[in-house]
Design a protein around this motif. Sequence first.
Motif, PDB file in Angstrom:
ATOM      1  N   ILE A 141     -16.026  -7.472   4.032  1.00 13.90           N
ATOM      2  CA  ILE A 141     -14.818  -6.641   3.875  1.00 13.90           C
ATOM      3  C   ILE A 141     -14.199  -6.346   5.237  1.00 13.90           C
ATOM      4  CG2 ILE A 141     -13.968  -4.377   3.112  1.00 13.90           C
ATOM      5  CD1 ILE A 141     -15.954  -4.651   0.742  1.00 13.90           C
ATOM      6  N   VAL A 142     -12.930  -6.734   5.375  1.00 13.62           N
ATOM      7  CA  VAL A 142     -12.237  -6.643   6.669  1.00 13.62           C
ATOM      8  C   VAL A 142     -11.115  -5.605   6.671  1.00 13.62           C
ATOM      9  CG1 VAL A 142     -12.777  -9.034   7.277  1.00 13.62           C
ATOM     10  CG2 VAL A 142     -10.638  -8.518   6.068  1.00 13.62           C
ATOM     11  N   GLY A 143     -10.927  -4.899   5.545  1.00 12.50           N
ATOM     12  CA  GLY A 143      -9.873  -3.898   5.504  1.00 12.50           C
ATOM     13  C   GLY A 143      -9.674  -3.371   4.095  1.00 12.50           C
ATOM     14  N   ILE A 144      -8.666  -2.506   3.963  1.00 16.08           N
ATOM     15  CA  ILE A 144      -8.347  -1.857   2.680  1.00 16.08           C
ATOM     16  C   ILE A 144      -6.957  -2.303   2.260  1.00 16.08           C
ATOM     17  CG2 ILE A 144      -7.964   0.390   1.542  1.00 16.08           C
ATOM     18  CD1 ILE A 144     -10.879   0.028   2.295  1.00 16.08           C
ATOM     19  N   LYS A 145      -6.755  -2.493   0.950  1.00 10.13           N
ATOM     20  CA  LYS A 145      -5.460  -2.971   0.440  1.00 10.13           C
ATOM     21  C   LYS A 145      -4.875  -1.967  -0.543  1.00 10.13           C
ATOM     22  CE  LYS A 145      -2.134  -5.972  -0.487  1.00 10.13           C
ATOM     23  NZ  LYS A 145      -2.084  -7.069  -1.422  1.00 10.13           N
ATOM     24  N   ILE A 146      -3.550  -1.832  -0.480  1.00 13.05           N
ATOM     25  CA  ILE A 146      -2.818  -1.150  -1.546  1.00 13.05           C
ATOM     26  C   ILE A 146      -1.705  -2.088  -2.010  1.00 13.05           C
ATOM     27  CG2 ILE A 146      -3.279   1.240  -0.905  1.00 13.05           C
ATOM     28  CD1 ILE A 146      -0.598   1.272   0.527  1.00 13.05           C
ATOM     29  N   ALA A 147      -1.327  -1.978  -3.294  1.00 15.11           N
ATOM     30  CA  ALA A 147      -0.271  -2.858  -3.826  1.00 15.11           C
ATOM     31  C   ALA A 147       0.289  -2.321  -5.125  1.00 15.11           C
ATOM     32  CB  ALA A 147      -0.830  -4.263  -4.072  1.00 15.11           C
ATOM     33  N   HIS A 148       1.556  -2.672  -5.379  1.00 17.30           N
ATOM     34  CA  HIS A 148       2.191  -2.496  -6.696  1.00 17.30           C
ATOM     35  C   HIS A 148       2.294  -1.035  -7.118  1.00 17.30           C
ATOM     36  CE1 HIS A 148      -0.075  -6.562  -7.164  1.00 17.30           C
ATOM     37  NE2 HIS A 148       1.070  -6.750  -6.553  1.00 17.30           N
ATOM     38  N   TYR A 149       2.311  -0.100  -6.171  1.00 13.39           N
ATOM     39  CA  TYR A 149       2.384   1.323  -6.510  1.00 13.39           C
ATOM     40  C   TYR A 149       3.839   1.705  -6.758  1.00 13.39           C
ATOM     41  CZ  TYR A 149       0.945   6.267  -6.180  1.00 13.39           C
ATOM     42  OH  TYR A 149       0.661   7.575  -6.429  1.00 13.39           O
ATOM     43  N   ALA A 150       4.082   2.522  -7.789  1.00 16.01           N
ATOM     44  CA  ALA A 150       5.475   2.825  -8.154  1.00 16.01           C
ATOM     45  C   ALA A 150       5.762   4.321  -8.303  1.00 16.01           C
ATOM     46  CB  ALA A 150       5.826   2.096  -9.449  1.00 16.01           C
ATOM     47  N   ARG A 151       4.788   5.191  -8.000  1.00 17.07           N
ATOM     48  CA  ARG A 151       5.041   6.628  -8.162  1.00 17.07           C
ATOM     49  C   ARG A 151       5.773   7.186  -6.935  1.00 17.07           C
ATOM     50  NH1 ARG A 151       0.872   8.880 -11.990  1.00 17.07           N
ATOM     51  NH2 ARG A 151      -0.247   7.035 -12.672  1.00 17.07           N
ATOM     52  N   PRO A 152       6.517   8.274  -7.129  1.00 15.75           N
ATOM     53  CA  PRO A 152       7.298   8.831  -5.999  1.00 15.75           C
ATOM     54  C   PRO A 152       6.460   9.721  -5.081  1.00 15.75           C
ATOM     55  CG  PRO A 152       7.749  10.078  -7.999  1.00 15.75           C
ATOM     56  CD  PRO A 152       6.779   8.989  -8.389  1.00 15.75           C
TER      57      PRO A 152
END
Length: 412
Positions: free
Chosen positions: A176-187
């Motif tokens: 594991i080389v890092g953390i990912k976030i994606a496809h978030y749509a909340r304000p």
Amino acid sequence: MTRSTIVLLLASLGLSAQARYDLLLKGGHVIDPKNGISKVMDVAVAGGKIARLAADIPAAEAKQVANVAGLYVTPGLIDIHAHVYAGTGERAIAGDQSVYPDGFSFRTGVTTMVDAGSAGWRNFPDFRQRVIDRARTRVLAFLNISGVGMSKGENDPKDMDPAEAVKMARAHADLIVGIKIAHYARPDWLDVDRAVEAGKQLDLPVMVDFGKLAGPRNLPALLTEKLRPGDIYSHCYAGWRDELVDGKVNPAMIAARKRGVIFDLGHGGASFFWFVAVPAFQEKFYPDVISTDLHTGSMNAGMKDQPNVMSKVLNLGVPLKEVIRMSTWNVARVIKRPALGHLDVGAEADITVLALERGRFGFPDSAGAVLTGDRKLVPEMTIRKGAIQWDLNGRAGVDWKVHPYRKPHRLP
Ligand SMILES: [Zn+2]
């Protein structure tokens, strides 16, 4: 029989008198950006490692010789943004939209794939056991802050847990080389804040697919306040999130680059458009790292594969040496794996051999809009840990008329 045919024949029989090397790539133009090398050299491999780079290494010193004259020899390509968590049974990126690494990597010149958050802290052990540990391709990963990664239930706020992500990343620190976030749509900033919190504790980068702009979520705040130097903004020529303002690169992107935020091309199925990329490149806003965002949607559309995306960057005017750097040494630095992405003597022998074809080539973007170019990179050979995994024209083989074959010719 010519002398070189005899040498090749003897080599194929393992009879070479002084075979100190397992494999010799002869006569290629070596580009190794980390070491500032760009010239014609031979590359010798022994015991799975880079053994020697020199102007002329005798063919007789190697068991196997490949004539790569007229081709480029580079460190094995590293794709920093791919999706390879296949076989979960779900119709999702963590599932049917992923591809198994070895079924795609080597034929595209890639020796290392970094999965970009297909798995999260709940299902990473399954990903490891089902895919990563069985692959010949080196697979590393960004861990999704969402427990289930990119499958059903992605981005449930209750499931975005920095403490659990840190625990899982430490248990699999080799991958594991890092953390990912994606496809978030909340304000709100919940995904970003929790990912950065985990990244801080791990001293690892966060890779961002910024999802949708909503409420206070805007690009300048993300890039100049929320992200740390070394964090990665992916899909930087998507245009969905104000990357371009009035036809110019958003000043926040330029400011962010100055403070050390990394920009990843991340082509994907809907994240690279000429109307964004062409003006950005005219302003010399180049990617730090080139990647595919590989999945079944992108590979069968405008993205295709890593050399095709590199060819797009090349045709936008970036010198070949820099294009190679963006796909090798730059990536190794961004993921903090300095053992990768170069041809140091003693390094694991991950090597890519590329042909640079000249002609008239069409490059569709994510909308199907086409840029016509005159150069295209084609993967000729891929070597992983010293072993040939892909050889488009059989350059390391011998002519069938002199091949010893195995006798008697019976199924084992
Ligand atoms: Zn992706």
